[in-house]
Design a protein around this motif. Sequence first.
Motif, PDB file in Angstrom:
ATOM      1  N   UNK A   4       0.681  40.136  60.872  1.00  0.00           N
ATOM      2  CA  UNK A   4       1.964  40.746  61.204  1.00  0.00           C
ATOM      3  C   UNK A   4       1.758  42.204  61.589  1.00  0.00           C
ATOM      4  N   UNK A   5       2.266  42.586  62.729  1.00  0.00           N
ATOM      5  CA  UNK A   5       2.211  43.988  63.138  1.00  0.00           C
ATOM      6  C   UNK A   5       3.569  44.600  62.828  1.00  0.00           C
ATOM      7  N   UNK A   6       3.568  45.613  61.967  1.00  0.00           N
ATOM      8  CA  UNK A   6       4.819  46.252  61.548  1.00  0.00           C
ATOM      9  C   UNK A   6       5.213  47.349  62.538  1.00  0.00           C
ATOM     10  N   UNK A   7       6.499  47.662  62.551  1.00  0.00           N
ATOM     11  CA  UNK A   7       6.984  48.771  63.365  1.00  0.00           C
ATOM     12  C   UNK A   7       6.668  50.080  62.648  1.00  0.00           C
ATOM     13  N   UNK A   8       6.715  51.169  63.392  1.00  0.00           N
ATOM     14  CA  UNK A   8       6.479  52.470  62.777  1.00  0.00           C
ATOM     15  C   UNK A   8       7.527  52.771  61.711  1.00  0.00           C
ATOM     16  N   UNK A   9       8.753  52.366  61.940  1.00  0.00           N
ATOM     17  CA  UNK A   9       9.820  52.590  60.959  1.00  0.00           C
ATOM     18  C   UNK A   9       9.523  51.851  59.649  1.00  0.00           C
ATOM     19  N   UNK A  10       9.039  50.597  59.752  1.00  0.00           N
ATOM     20  CA  UNK A  10       8.687  49.836  58.546  1.00  0.00           C
ATOM     21  C   UNK A  10       7.539  50.501  57.787  1.00  0.00           C
ATOM     22  N   UNK A  11       6.528  50.965  58.532  1.00  0.00           N
ATOM     23  CA  UNK A  11       5.378  51.610  57.903  1.00  0.00           C
ATOM     24  C   UNK A  11       5.817  52.904  57.210  1.00  0.00           C
ATOM     25  N   UNK A  12       6.665  53.687  57.853  1.00  0.00           N
ATOM     26  CA  UNK A  12       7.165  54.919  57.241  1.00  0.00           C
ATOM     27  C   UNK A  12       7.897  54.625  55.934  1.00  0.00           C
TER      28      UNK A  12
END
Length: 72
Positions: free
Chosen positions: A20-28
């Motif tokens: 799964x590749x997460x969005x930058x918002x999810x990672x933040x």
Amino acid sequence: MGLSERQRIEILILLECGDKIRSQAEVCALFNAKYPANQISQGTEHGTVHDLPRTGGARALNEEKKLNIGTS
């Protein structure tokens, strides 16, 4: 204070966790929940996990000189 090299690596791992590749918002959101003292935003990334060179003149004392002061 900036992020440690370990924290930067952890951000990269969070971005591509498994298949799964997460969005930058999810990672933040995940990173900020784990490290409330080191909040990041989506613009934090700069393409490397190492510290970038700083602008301006060299510091008056480097690490080697600091160590030599104690032995004089």
